[in-house]
Design a protein around this motif. Structure first.
Motif, PDB file in Angstrom:
ATOM      1  N   ARG A   7      48.686  44.495  41.103  1.00  0.00           N
ATOM      2  CA  ARG A   7      49.598  44.948  42.172  1.00  0.00           C
ATOM      3  C   ARG A   7      50.736  45.791  41.603  1.00  0.00           C
ATOM      4  N   ILE A   8      51.297  45.380  40.480  1.00  0.00           N
ATOM      5  CA  ILE A   8      52.377  46.151  39.838  1.00  0.00           C
ATOM      6  C   ILE A   8      51.872  47.530  39.441  1.00  0.00           C
ATOM      7  N   LEU A   9      50.705  47.591  38.822  1.00  0.00           N
ATOM      8  CA  LEU A   9      50.146  48.880  38.405  1.00  0.00           C
ATOM      9  C   LEU A   9      49.852  49.767  39.608  1.00  0.00           C
ATOM     10  N   GLU A  10      49.355  49.170  40.676  1.00  0.00           N
ATOM     11  CA  GLU A  10      49.075  49.919  41.902  1.00  0.00           C
ATOM     12  C   GLU A  10      50.359  50.544  42.442  1.00  0.00           C
ATOM     13  N   LEU A  11      51.433  49.763  42.483  1.00  0.00           N
ATOM     14  CA  LEU A  11      52.713  50.271  42.981  1.00  0.00           C
ATOM     15  C   LEU A  11      53.291  51.333  42.049  1.00  0.00           C
ATOM     16  N   GLU A  12      53.187  51.117  40.735  1.00  0.00           N
ATOM     17  CA  GLU A  12      53.678  52.118  39.783  1.00  0.00           C
ATOM     18  C   GLU A  12      52.911  53.426  39.915  1.00  0.00           C
ATOM     19  N   ASN A  13      51.599  53.338  40.095  1.00  0.00           N
ATOM     20  CA  ASN A  13      50.794  54.546  40.281  1.00  0.00           C
ATOM     21  C   ASN A  13      51.162  55.260  41.577  1.00  0.00           C
ATOM     22  N   TYR A  62      38.596  44.608  32.787  1.00  0.00           N
ATOM     23  CA  TYR A  62      39.677  45.294  33.484  1.00  0.00           C
ATOM     24  C   TYR A  62      39.137  46.424  34.356  1.00  0.00           C
ATOM     25  N   ASP A  63      38.075  47.066  33.909  1.00  0.00           N
ATOM     26  CA  ASP A  63      37.439  48.111  34.708  1.00  0.00           C
ATOM     27  C   ASP A  63      36.819  47.499  35.961  1.00  0.00           C
ATOM     28  N   ARG A  64      36.119  46.372  35.809  1.00  0.00           N
ATOM     29  CA  ARG A  64      35.518  45.691  36.970  1.00  0.00           C
ATOM     30  C   ARG A  64      36.575  45.243  37.967  1.00  0.00           C
ATOM     31  N   LEU A  65      37.729  44.788  37.464  1.00  0.00           N
ATOM     32  CA  LEU A  65      38.810  44.325  38.336  1.00  0.00           C
ATOM     33  C   LEU A  65      39.630  45.475  38.925  1.00  0.00           C
ATOM     34  N   GLY A  66      39.422  46.688  38.417  1.00  0.00           N
ATOM     35  CA  GLY A  66      40.159  47.840  38.930  1.00  0.00           C
ATOM     36  C   GLY A  66      41.539  48.010  38.319  1.00  0.00           C
ATOM     37  N   LEU A  67      41.811  47.321  37.208  1.00  0.00           N
ATOM     38  CA  LEU A  67      43.114  47.464  36.554  1.00  0.00           C
ATOM     39  C   LEU A  67      43.233  48.805  35.839  1.00  0.00           C
ATOM     40  N   VAL A  68      42.220  49.175  35.109  1.00  0.00           N
ATOM     41  CA  VAL A  68      42.141  50.474  34.437  1.00  0.00           C
ATOM     42  C   VAL A  68      40.728  50.985  34.664  1.00  0.00           C
ATOM     43  N   ASP A 116      45.341  55.847  30.092  1.00  0.00           N
ATOM     44  CA  ASP A 116      44.605  54.590  30.224  1.00  0.00           C
ATOM     45  C   ASP A 116      44.988  53.627  29.102  1.00  0.00           C
ATOM     46  N   VAL A 117      45.077  54.137  27.868  1.00  0.00           N
ATOM     47  CA  VAL A 117      45.436  53.287  26.724  1.00  0.00           C
ATOM     48  C   VAL A 117      46.853  52.739  26.909  1.00  0.00           C
ATOM     49  N   ALA A 118      47.764  53.583  27.362  1.00  0.00           N
ATOM     50  CA  ALA A 118      49.136  53.118  27.614  1.00  0.00           C
ATOM     51  C   ALA A 118      49.144  52.035  28.693  1.00  0.00           C
ATOM     52  N   GLN A 119      48.310  52.209  29.717  1.00  0.00           N
ATOM     53  CA  GLN A 119      48.226  51.210  30.781  1.00  0.00           C
ATOM     54  C   GLN A 119      47.629  49.905  30.253  1.00  0.00           C
ATOM     55  N   LEU A 120      46.655  49.996  29.360  1.00  0.00           N
ATOM     56  CA  LEU A 120      46.084  48.788  28.738  1.00  0.00           C
ATOM     57  C   LEU A 120      47.149  48.041  27.934  1.00  0.00           C
ATOM     58  N   ARG A 121      47.956  48.776  27.211  1.00  0.00           N
ATOM     59  CA  ARG A 121      49.049  48.147  26.454  1.00  0.00           C
ATOM     60  C   ARG A 121      50.054  47.489  27.385  1.00  0.00           C
ATOM     61  N   GLU A 122      50.327  48.142  28.507  1.00  0.00           N
ATOM     62  CA  GLU A 122      51.257  47.576  29.492  1.00  0.00           C
ATOM     63  C   GLU A 122      50.681  46.297  30.100  1.00  0.00           C
ATOM     64  N   ILE A 123      49.387  46.282  30.348  1.00  0.00           N
ATOM     65  CA  ILE A 123      48.730  45.072  30.863  1.00  0.00           C
ATOM     66  C   ILE A 123      48.874  43.939  29.858  1.00  0.00           C
ATOM     67  N   ALA A 124      48.657  44.250  28.581  1.00  0.00           N
ATOM     68  CA  ALA A 124      48.789  43.227  27.542  1.00  0.00           C
ATOM     69  C   ALA A 124      50.218  42.683  27.496  1.00  0.00           C
ATOM     70  N   ARG A 125      51.192  43.579  27.634  1.00  0.00           N
ATOM     71  CA  ARG A 125      52.598  43.153  27.608  1.00  0.00           C
ATOM     72  C   ARG A 125      52.919  42.238  28.793  1.00  0.00           C
ATOM     73  N   MET A 126      52.492  42.645  29.985  1.00  0.00           N
ATOM     74  CA  MET A 126      52.771  41.834  31.181  1.00  0.00           C
ATOM     75  C   MET A 126      52.044  40.502  31.117  1.00  0.00           C
TER      76      MET A 126
END
Length: 138
Positions: free
Chosen positions: A71-77, A27-33, A49-59
């Motif tokens: 893209r969703i995380l980018e827009l939310e940020n 996820y770090d390499r992909l730029g997700l977190v 970051d941990v909350a974002q990781l949990r959100e990634i798992a949920r999505m």
């Protein structure tokens, strides 16, 4: 400390997010977190970051692919940043209005220009009567 303080090493962050540490590296390499790096280049994750990781798992569990999640995380940020900026501007405006009362009141002048007014005052209106008659008619 706040939610953005980088305090967790990768093993702890992975455990808190219920993920494998290799998944966090991917996820770090992909730029997700993107965790903060120490001087020795090791990753440090924040509660955000941990909350974002949990959100990634949920999505991901809901069927979204990693590019869609990115893209969703980018827009939310971006929305979070814009909200923060709006709050800053609202605070600056409130400070300006407190420090300079009455300076925000204005009216339109006769020629269309902007005329500042003091609080509690009104513009002087022209009350003259003008009669218009077409040329050539007496």
């Amino acid at each position: 400390m706040d939610e953005f303080s980088p305090i967790f090493p990768i093993a702890v962050a992975a455990e808190l997010a219920a993920m494998h540490p290799q998944t966090l590296r991917q996820y770090d390499r992909l730029g997700l977190v993107s965790p903060t790096r120490t001087a020795g280049k090791s990753r440090r994750y924040s509660m955000r970051d941990v909350a974002q990781l949990r959100e990634i798992a949920r999505m991901s569990a809901e069927g979204l692919n990693l590019e869609g999640i990115r893209r969703i995380l980018e827009l939310e940020n971006e929305v979070t940043g814009l909200r923060r900026r709006v709050r800053e501007l609202e605070a600056a405006l409130a400070d300006e209005m407190l420090n300079r009362p009455g300076r925000r009141i204005f009216a339109a002048g006769e020629s269309g220009d902007v005329v500042p007014l003091r609080a509690g005052t009104r513009t002087q209106r022209n009350t003259q009567l003008v009669v218009w008659r077409p040329l050539g008619r007496g």
